[in-house]
Design an enzyme around this catalytic site. Structure first.
Site, PDB file in Angstrom:
ATOM      1  N   SER A 193      20.295  11.937  -6.203  1.00  0.00           N
ATOM      2  CA  SER A 193      20.981  12.257  -7.457  1.00  0.00           C
ATOM      3  C   SER A 193      20.816  13.725  -7.803  1.00  0.00           C
ATOM      4  O   SER A 193      19.779  14.333  -7.488  1.00  0.00           O
ATOM      5  CB  SER A 193      20.357  11.393  -8.559  1.00  0.00           C
ATOM      6  N   TYR A 253      12.661   7.739 -13.488  1.00  0.00           N
ATOM      7  CA  TYR A 253      13.769   7.470 -12.564  1.00  0.00           C
ATOM      8  C   TYR A 253      13.996   8.675 -11.655  1.00  0.00           C
ATOM      9  O   TYR A 253      14.056   8.555 -10.424  1.00  0.00           O
ATOM     10  CB  TYR A 253      15.054   7.146 -13.345  1.00  0.00           C
ATOM     11  N   LYS A 281      13.551   9.417  -7.328  1.00  0.00           N
ATOM     12  CA  LYS A 281      14.502  10.009  -6.363  1.00  0.00           C
ATOM     13  C   LYS A 281      13.846  11.163  -5.616  1.00  0.00           C
ATOM     14  O   LYS A 281      14.023  11.318  -4.409  1.00  0.00           O
ATOM     15  CB  LYS A 281      15.775  10.491  -7.081  1.00  0.00           C
TER      16      LYS A 281
HETATM   17  P1  NAD Z   1      24.170  -0.318  -9.617  1.00  0.00           P
HETATM   18  O1  NAD Z   1      23.056  -0.772 -10.496  1.00  0.00           O
HETATM   19  O2  NAD Z   1      25.558  -0.693  -9.989  1.00  0.00           O
HETATM   20  O3  NAD Z   1      23.915  -0.788  -8.109  1.00  0.00           O
HETATM   21  C1  NAD Z   1      22.637  -1.002  -7.589  1.00  0.00           C
HETATM   22  C2  NAD Z   1      22.624  -2.403  -7.010  1.00  0.00           C
HETATM   23  O4  NAD Z   1      21.353  -2.636  -6.419  1.00  0.00           O
HETATM   24  C3  NAD Z   1      22.827  -3.488  -8.062  1.00  0.00           C
HETATM   25  O5  NAD Z   1      23.838  -4.365  -7.617  1.00  0.00           O
HETATM   26  C4  NAD Z   1      21.475  -4.196  -8.151  1.00  0.00           C
HETATM   27  O6  NAD Z   1      21.614  -5.567  -8.441  1.00  0.00           O
HETATM   28  C5  NAD Z   1      20.920  -3.935  -6.763  1.00  0.00           C
HETATM   29  N1  NAD Z   1      19.458  -3.916  -6.671  1.00  0.00           N
HETATM   30  C6  NAD Z   1      18.566  -3.249  -7.432  1.00  0.00           C
HETATM   31  N2  NAD Z   1      17.312  -3.477  -6.995  1.00  0.00           N
HETATM   32  C7  NAD Z   1      17.416  -4.320  -5.927  1.00  0.00           C
HETATM   33  C8  NAD Z   1      16.484  -4.915  -5.054  1.00  0.00           C
HETATM   34  N3  NAD Z   1      15.175  -4.733  -5.203  1.00  0.00           N
HETATM   35  N4  NAD Z   1      16.937  -5.706  -4.065  1.00  0.00           N
HETATM   36  C9  NAD Z   1      18.267  -5.928  -3.898  1.00  0.00           C
HETATM   37  N5  NAD Z   1      19.205  -5.391  -4.707  1.00  0.00           N
HETATM   38  C10 NAD Z   1      18.771  -4.591  -5.705  1.00  0.00           C
HETATM   39  O7  NAD Z   1      24.022   1.273  -9.484  1.00  0.00           O
HETATM   40  P2  NAD Z   1      25.017   2.322  -8.832  1.00  0.00           P
HETATM   41  O8  NAD Z   1      25.565   3.152  -9.934  1.00  0.00           O
HETATM   42  O9  NAD Z   1      25.930   1.670  -7.886  1.00  0.00           O
HETATM   43  O10 NAD Z   1      23.955   3.225  -8.068  1.00  0.00           O
HETATM   44  C11 NAD Z   1      23.677   3.042  -6.697  1.00  0.00           C
HETATM   45  C12 NAD Z   1      22.622   4.034  -6.274  1.00  0.00           C
HETATM   46  O11 NAD Z   1      23.077   5.357  -6.549  1.00  0.00           O
HETATM   47  C13 NAD Z   1      21.284   3.905  -7.000  1.00  0.00           C
HETATM   48  O12 NAD Z   1      20.258   4.160  -6.087  1.00  0.00           O
HETATM   49  C14 NAD Z   1      21.350   4.980  -8.049  1.00  0.00           C
HETATM   50  O13 NAD Z   1      20.075   5.429  -8.413  1.00  0.00           O
HETATM   51  C15 NAD Z   1      22.136   6.047  -7.319  1.00  0.00           C
HETATM   52  N6  NAD Z   1      22.832   6.982  -8.206  1.00  0.00           N
HETATM   53  C16 NAD Z   1      23.702   6.502  -9.130  1.00  0.00           C
HETATM   54  C17 NAD Z   1      24.359   7.384  -9.967  1.00  0.00           C
HETATM   55  C18 NAD Z   1      25.288   6.889 -11.038  1.00  0.00           C
HETATM   56  O14 NAD Z   1      25.546   7.629 -11.986  1.00  0.00           O
HETATM   57  N7  NAD Z   1      25.837   5.691 -10.952  1.00  0.00           N
HETATM   58  C19 NAD Z   1      24.127   8.766  -9.850  1.00  0.00           C
HETATM   59  C20 NAD Z   1      23.241   9.219  -8.881  1.00  0.00           C
HETATM   60  C21 NAD Z   1      22.595   8.319  -8.057  1.00  0.00           C
HETATM   61  C1  WQD Z   2      27.340  12.638 -19.460  1.00  0.00           C
HETATM   62  C2  WQD Z   2      27.562  13.517 -20.679  1.00  0.00           C
HETATM   63  C3  WQD Z   2      26.014  13.135 -22.474  1.00  0.00           C
HETATM   64  C4  WQD Z   2      27.349   9.123 -23.550  1.00  0.00           C
HETATM   65  C5  WQD Z   2      23.179  10.277 -15.813  1.00  0.00           C
HETATM   66  C6  WQD Z   2      21.781  10.309 -15.256  1.00  0.00           C
HETATM   67  C7  WQD Z   2      21.770  11.037 -13.943  1.00  0.00           C
HETATM   68  C8  WQD Z   2      22.786  10.429 -12.981  1.00  0.00           C
HETATM   69  C9  WQD Z   2      24.147  10.335 -13.597  1.00  0.00           C
HETATM   70  C10 WQD Z   2      21.706   8.704 -11.685  1.00  0.00           C
HETATM   71  C11 WQD Z   2      26.257  14.045 -21.279  1.00  0.00           C
HETATM   72  C12 WQD Z   2      27.426  12.790 -22.897  1.00  0.00           C
HETATM   73  C13 WQD Z   2      27.224  10.347 -22.921  1.00  0.00           C
HETATM   74  C14 WQD Z   2      27.822   9.065 -24.889  1.00  0.00           C
HETATM   75  C15 WQD Z   2      28.007  11.463 -24.873  1.00  0.00           C
HETATM   76  N1  WQD Z   2      22.442   9.067 -12.640  1.00  0.00           N
HETATM   77  N2  WQD Z   2      27.549  11.496 -23.586  1.00  0.00           N
HETATM   78  N3  WQD Z   2      28.141  10.241 -25.497  1.00  0.00           N
HETATM   79  O1  WQD Z   2      23.295  12.048 -18.439  1.00  0.00           O
HETATM   80  O2  WQD Z   2      24.847  13.465 -17.006  1.00  0.00           O
HETATM   81  O3  WQD Z   2      23.629  11.607 -15.990  1.00  0.00           O
HETATM   82  O4  WQD Z   2      24.039   9.646 -14.867  1.00  0.00           O
HETATM   83  O5  WQD Z   2      21.111   9.352 -10.902  1.00  0.00           O
HETATM   84  O6  WQD Z   2      20.480  10.947 -13.433  1.00  0.00           O
HETATM   85  O7  WQD Z   2      20.948  11.003 -16.195  1.00  0.00           O
HETATM   86  O8  WQD Z   2      25.475  11.094 -17.513  1.00  0.00           O
HETATM   87  O9  WQD Z   2      27.294   9.725 -18.420  1.00  0.00           O
HETATM   88  O10 WQD Z   2      24.998   9.589 -19.501  1.00  0.00           O
HETATM   89  O11 WQD Z   2      26.367  11.652 -19.781  1.00  0.00           O
HETATM   90  O12 WQD Z   2      28.303  12.494 -25.487  1.00  0.00           O
HETATM   91  O13 WQD Z   2      27.929   7.995 -25.504  1.00  0.00           O
HETATM   92  O14 WQD Z   2      28.154  12.713 -21.713  1.00  0.00           O
HETATM   93  O15 WQD Z   2      25.325  13.770 -23.520  1.00  0.00           O
HETATM   94  O16 WQD Z   2      26.499  15.342 -21.718  1.00  0.00           O
HETATM   95  P1  WQD Z   2      24.247  12.146 -17.329  1.00  0.00           P
HETATM   96  P2  WQD Z   2      26.036  10.412 -18.819  1.00  0.00           P
END
Ligand code: NAD
Ligand code: WQD
Length: 346
Positions: A129, A156, A160
């Site tokens: 991330s 969290y 990572k």
């Molecule tokens: P998500 O929660 O939709 O998907 C994760 C999936 O993993 C879920 O279906 C959950 O049920 C499953 N899971 C969790 N722990 C498990 C376990 N122990 N065994 C089996 N299944 C398990 O999340 P996502 O948004 O699809 O994110 C996927 C990956 O990408 C994560 O590692 C997350 O940290 C990373 N990521 C997400 C974002 C984002 O904004 N969505 C940003 C950066 C990184």
């Molecule tokens: C985006 C912008 C908020 C909600 C998060 C995790 C990051 C990564 C991606 C996993 C910000 C603003 C939001 C609302 C708002 N995930 N906002 N009103 O915080 O950039 O990132 O998801 O790795 O680790 O921190 O994403 O979608 O929460 O926010 O004004 O109701 O929207 O302040 O500027 P963020 P977000």
């Protein structure tokens, strides 16, 4: 059909489900696993409707090594894994750090252990991330992969960072292992079929699900967290990337970890568009793209938010031959189509 099989952990999740679709479209055999802790089996039905294929799947918990080992016993032809399974709620991780350390560390450790047991299982693509960069110094914008990793602002984020370090050490120790860590910026949107998409439980913490739920009348109004930041319109800036573009990068990354003679055995790629958008700009794009009324107001800053971050995706563009190029209006329309489908809105 490609040689071997790709294991997708977290396959029923938001990014995992879109990635399974792209892998199948690209001709890979897959097997998905998920414990449905943050997803629903309906997502698997969506994948099957889109691809027209039955997707091999096992319900199991990756943090339980014995359970996790079963997928490798049942599918001995796994050659690469994409590891999405993790807990991902930043706020919850501050309140329950042990849940995050337990799941996000043990699941990855088990995957590495089970991978290095058999030299055919040589590739791991890991979901990292942009959170690892923290608040980048202004001279480091757009952020390149060699920008400093700052102390994490949440447990969290720390998982990572630790996951990346664990992978780096293991690549040094286990010659059969090839790893790519993908640092996602802000994934948004849904598959154009509206059969799969993001499904947050409870009140959404992320911007786009909050926008679409407000547009659907489930939330009264969107609160924009802070309009006094040092940015042109006072709201925070992020790099919003379409989930289908993101999914395609995983297909390219799998091909790369499976390449013979790949010398960069631990490699990192930013996955973003390269363009920063403010919260207000994104909201205005949504209103313009969908024609839907979106009540919003400005509120106080959210604790822990960084001011601005966007990616330099040049390395992924060049070395993965991949680019995020879906226009943001199309992306926001896809998010709205998915929300309408879920809520039964015409
Ligand atoms: P998500 O929660 O939709 O998907 C994760 C999936 O993993 C879920 O279906 C959950 O049920 C499953 N899971 C969790 N722990 C498990 C376990 N122990 N065994 C089996 N299944 C398990 O999340 P996502 O948004 O699809 O994110 C996927 C990956 O990408 C994560 O590692 C997350 O940290 C990373 N990521 C997400 C974002 C984002 O904004 N969505 C940003 C950066 C990184
Ligand atoms: C985006 C912008 C908020 C909600 C998060 C995790 C990051 C990564 C991606 C996993 C910000 C603003 C939001 C609302 C708002 N995930 N906002 N009103 O915080 O950039 O990132 O998801 O790795 O680790 O921190 O994403 O979608 O929460 O926010 O004004 O109701 O929207 O302040 O500027 P963020 P977000």
């Amino acid at each position: 059909m490609k040689e071997g099989r790709v294991l997708v952990t977290g396959a029923a999740g938001y990014i995992g489900s879109h990635t399974v679709v792209e892998l199948v479209n690209a001709g890979y055999e897959v097997v998905g696993v998920d414990n449905f802790s943050n997803s629903s089996p309906d997502m698997l039905k969506g994948i099957e409707r889109i691809t027209g294929k039955r997707i091999p799947f096992m319900e199991l918990d990756c943090s339980d090594r014995t359970q996790f080992a079963k997928v490798f016993e049942q599918y001995p032809d796994i050659t690469a894994s994409i590891h999405f399974a993790a807990c991902k709620a930043v706020g919850e991780s501050v309140r329950q750090p042990l849940k995050y350390f337990e799941n996000n560390l043990s699941s990855l450790l088990h995957l590495i252990e089970l991978s290095v047991e058999d030299s055919r299982r040589r590739g791991i693509v890991f979901s990292s991330s942009c959170t690892v960069y923290g608040e980048p110094d202004p001279e480091n914008l757009p952020v390149r992969e060699d920008a400093p990793v700052k102390p994490a602002t949440s447990p969290y984020g720390r998982t990572k960072q630790m996951n990346e370090e664990i992978l780096r050490d293991c690549v040094n120790a286990y010659p059969s292992l090839n790893v790519i860590a993908l640092r996602y910026f802000n994934p948004i949107g849904a598959h154009p079929s509206a059969l799969i998409g993001e499904m947050p439980l409870g009140v959404p913490q992320n911007l786009v699900p909050y926008i679409t739920q407000t547009a659907a009348g489930i939330r009264k109004e969107l609160k924009i967290f802070g309009n006094d930041y040092p940015t042109p319109d006072g709201t925070c800036i992020r790099d919003y990337i379409y989930v289908c573009d993101l999914a395609k990068a995983h297909v390219a990354a799998v091909a790369k970890v499976l390449e013979d003679g790949n010398n960069d055995r631990f490699d990192i790629f930013n996955l973003g568009t390269g363009t920063g958008l403010s919260v207000l700009e994104l909201v205005n794009h949504f209103i313009k793209a969908t024609g839907v009324n979106l009540p919003y107001s400005f509120g106080p800053r959210r604790e822990g938010d960084i001011v601005k971050v966007w990616a330099d995706p040049a390395k992924a563009n060049k070395e993965l031959g991949w680019k995020a190029d879906t226009p943001v209006d199309d992306v926001l329309r896809s998010a709205w189509a998915w929300e309408k489908k879920v809520r039964g809105i015409e």
